[in-house]
Design an enzyme around this catalytic site. Structure first.
Site, PDB file in Angstrom:
ATOM      1  N   SER A 146       0.858  -1.190   0.000  1.00  6.96           N
ATOM      2  CA  SER A 146       0.000   0.000   0.000  1.00  6.96           C
ATOM      3  C   SER A 146       0.888   1.230   0.000  1.00  6.96           C
ATOM      4  O   SER A 146       2.001   1.207   0.532  1.00  6.96           O
ATOM      5  CB  SER A 146      -0.895   0.016   1.239  1.00  6.96           C
ATOM      6  OG  SER A 146      -1.618   1.234   1.321  1.00  6.96           O
ATOM      7  N   TYR A 157      -1.498   0.052  10.480  1.00  4.36           N
ATOM      8  CA  TYR A 157      -1.589  -0.454   9.114  1.00  4.36           C
ATOM      9  C   TYR A 157      -0.386   0.018   8.297  1.00  4.36           C
ATOM     10  O   TYR A 157       0.200  -0.766   7.531  1.00  4.36           O
ATOM     11  CB  TYR A 157      -2.893   0.026   8.476  1.00  4.36           C
ATOM     12  CG  TYR A 157      -3.054  -0.309   7.011  1.00  4.36           C
ATOM     13  CD1 TYR A 157      -3.266  -1.614   6.593  1.00  4.36           C
ATOM     14  CD2 TYR A 157      -3.018   0.692   6.040  1.00  4.36           C
ATOM     15  CE1 TYR A 157      -3.432  -1.921   5.254  1.00  4.36           C
ATOM     16  CE2 TYR A 157      -3.188   0.396   4.695  1.00  4.36           C
ATOM     17  CZ  TYR A 157      -3.395  -0.910   4.311  1.00  4.36           C
ATOM     18  OH  TYR A 157      -3.556  -1.207   2.978  1.00  4.36           O
TER      19      TYR A 157
END
Length: 262
Positions: A146, A157
């Protein structure tokens, strides 16, 4: 655009394949000739595999497993061997932020849950796949990372995906001499159909809805193109990295985020 027979004769395992980017990768790879194992803990992965298999020309099967555990990763690779006789390509698509909130607002167990969701499945799946890639004399691992290694309200995250990028580079160095490429795609914000399995099973509080909106605003503002990408715009680079066209690329993370490098 479909590249006919690009993956003909190759076996691809796609984790997190029941929906979203993973499903798109599995469907297009099968349309381009691959035999594909869709791995997910969602039972409807079997339904998705049946739909893809019916369209061909490749074959599609499903394996239901919890990839947050090593046992789950081993079971997936065993299912691919049973169905297709080997593994040539692994695409690790499991991951996704569970909650959006300022870091100070995360509880310790929530931080651990984010790491289990977005880092451990990649570590486990790569480890479980390597012996099978070696048996084929080489292969490819494409980790779906990501660009959110920089972004607000999702620090755990971000840390998990930073770990994916780091292990991609290090594992590529270890395996290059064995004809195994290891690369990553780092998608930015992506428009997708509503999730059949919610990101946060507990539901978002009103505060989390506000923090989510702030994160979406930050992502959109950080992107040069001023918009989210489409599923097709994420699937295409992943399949390029998995293909023989990318034979001289390893250890790299390709950011696919409309100019937001994360």
């Amino acid at each position: 655009m479909i590249f006919s027979e690009r993956f003909k004769g190759q076996v691809m395992v796609v984790t997190g394949a029941a929906q979203g980017i993973g499903l798109g990768v599995a469907a297009r790879a099968c349309a381009e000739g691959a035999d594909v194992l869709l791995a997910d803990r969602a039972e409807f992965a079997t339904e998705m595999a049946s739909e893809i298999d019916a369209k061909g020309p490749g074959r599609a099967r499903a394996a239901i497993a919890d990839l947050e555990t090593y046992e789950g990763a081993e079971a997936v690779m065993a299912a691919a061997i049973e169905a297709f006789g080997g593994i040539d390509i692994l695409v690790t698509g499991v991951g996704g932020a569970i909650r959006m909130r300022p870091y100070a607002e995360f509880e310790p167990d929530q931080i651990e849950a984010e790491i289990r969701r977005s880092l451990m499945p990649t570590l486990w799946s790569c480890h479980a796949a390597i012996p099978h890639l070696r048996k084929r004399g080489g292969g490819v691992i494409v980790n779906v990372s990501s660009n959110a290694t920089r972004g607000i309200h999702r620090v755990p995250y971000s840390a998990a995906k930073g770990g994916v990028n780091a292990m991609t580079a290090s594992l590529a160095m270890e395996l290059a001499g064995e004809n195994i490429r290891v690369v990553a795609s780092a998608p930015g914000g992506t428009s997708a159909p509503p999730r059949r399995v919610p990101r946060n099973a507990e539901g978002d509080s009103e505060a989390e809805k506000t923090w989510m909106a702030e994160a979406v605003e930050q992502v959109t503002a950080s992107t040069m193109m001023g918009r989210y990408g489409t599923l097709d715009e994420q699937v295409a680079p992943i399949l390029f990295l998995a293909s023989r066209e990318a034979s001289y690329i390893t250890g790299s993370t390709l950011v696919v985020a409309g100019g937001d490098t994360g």
